[in-house]
Design a protein around this motif. Sequence first.
Motif, PDB file in Angstrom:
ATOM      1  N   VAL A 137     -12.291   2.907   6.478  1.00  0.00           N
ATOM      2  CA  VAL A 137     -13.269   3.480   5.538  1.00  0.00           C
ATOM      3  C   VAL A 137     -14.658   3.484   6.195  1.00  0.00           C
ATOM      4  CG1 VAL A 137     -14.390   3.154   3.288  1.00  0.00           C
ATOM      5  CG2 VAL A 137     -11.937   2.756   3.526  1.00  0.00           C
TER       6      VAL A 137
ATOM      7  N   ASN B 240     -13.374   6.244  -0.693  1.00  0.00           N
ATOM      8  CA  ASN B 240     -13.685   7.184   0.386  1.00  0.00           C
ATOM      9  C   ASN B 240     -14.752   6.631   1.317  1.00  0.00           C
ATOM     10  OD1 ASN B 240     -13.533   9.292  -2.283  1.00  0.00           O
ATOM     11  ND2 ASN B 240     -12.146   9.595  -0.565  1.00  0.00           N
TER      12      ASN B 240
ATOM     13  N   ARG C 278      -8.864  -0.323  -0.030  1.00  0.00           N
ATOM     14  CA  ARG C 278      -7.566   0.380  -0.017  1.00  0.00           C
ATOM     15  C   ARG C 278      -6.997   0.486  -1.427  1.00  0.00           C
ATOM     16  NH1 ARG C 278      -5.915  -1.545   5.520  1.00  0.00           N
ATOM     17  NH2 ARG C 278      -5.659  -3.576   4.550  1.00  0.00           N
ATOM     18  N   ASP C 279      -7.095  -0.611  -2.195  1.00  0.00           N
ATOM     19  CA  ASP C 279      -6.520  -0.627  -3.559  1.00  0.00           C
ATOM     20  C   ASP C 279      -7.149   0.449  -4.444  1.00  0.00           C
ATOM     21  OD1 ASP C 279      -4.964  -2.727  -2.835  1.00  0.00           O
ATOM     22  OD2 ASP C 279      -6.121  -4.267  -3.911  1.00  0.00           O
ATOM     23  N   VAL C 280      -8.476   0.651  -4.304  1.00  0.00           N
ATOM     24  CA  VAL C 280      -9.141   1.632  -5.185  1.00  0.00           C
ATOM     25  C   VAL C 280      -9.255   3.016  -4.525  1.00  0.00           C
ATOM     26  CG1 VAL C 280     -10.452  -0.134  -6.452  1.00  0.00           C
ATOM     27  CG2 VAL C 280     -11.524   1.003  -4.503  1.00  0.00           C
ATOM     28  N   HIS C 281      -8.626   3.147  -3.340  1.00  0.00           N
ATOM     29  CA  HIS C 281      -8.660   4.415  -2.586  1.00  0.00           C
ATOM     30  C   HIS C 281     -10.102   4.877  -2.355  1.00  0.00           C
ATOM     31  CE1 HIS C 281      -4.351   4.557  -3.186  1.00  0.00           C
ATOM     32  NE2 HIS C 281      -4.535   4.424  -4.484  1.00  0.00           N
TER      33      HIS C 281
END
Length: 158
Positions: free
Chosen positions: A107, A79, A74-77
């Motif tokens: 994810v 995909n 989540r922190d690094v977004h």
Amino acid sequence: MCPGSFDPITLGHLDVVRRARSMFDEVVVGIASNSAKSALLAVDVRVALARTALDGIDGVRVEPVDGLLADFLRDVHANAVVKGLRGGADFDAELPMALMNRHLAGVETVFVVGDPALAHIASSLVKDVARYGGAIDDLVPAGVVEAVREALGRRDDT
Ligand code: PNS
């Protein structure tokens, strides 16, 4: 993201990271702790070895993962999580983690089939071969042989 323990990074890992980079513009290699395994190398050593091995590959960076992978995703977004499969046993081990990461972070995990010429390479086997005096220089990137030997030597001294 390509997460793993990377204890140590191997030529098989490099193959998977390159394949991930062929599918995504940016790849974060995450060096995490696996509570089911007792690591030989400290996280900072594993990060340094991976950074050296992947140096110069555009769009790839190496980061330590402190804690839950889902939080880091989540922190690094991220995909997607990209994991390599050598065979059915890898899939059996990876499936629950893929489902859990989807549950926790939403994810998806993408599985890539690695180069079959590298399918015999696993970090655990590399350490075992080194522990009993076998050659590992054609299984791991530069610098790893020395780090593994040193860590094994230190462990034997204790
Ligand atoms: O190379 P490995 O040991 O198969 O990689 C497994 C790893 C380190 C990616 C996994 O254990 C992990 O994600 N560890 C971080 C803590 C975590 O998030 N655990 C729950 C995983 S669903």
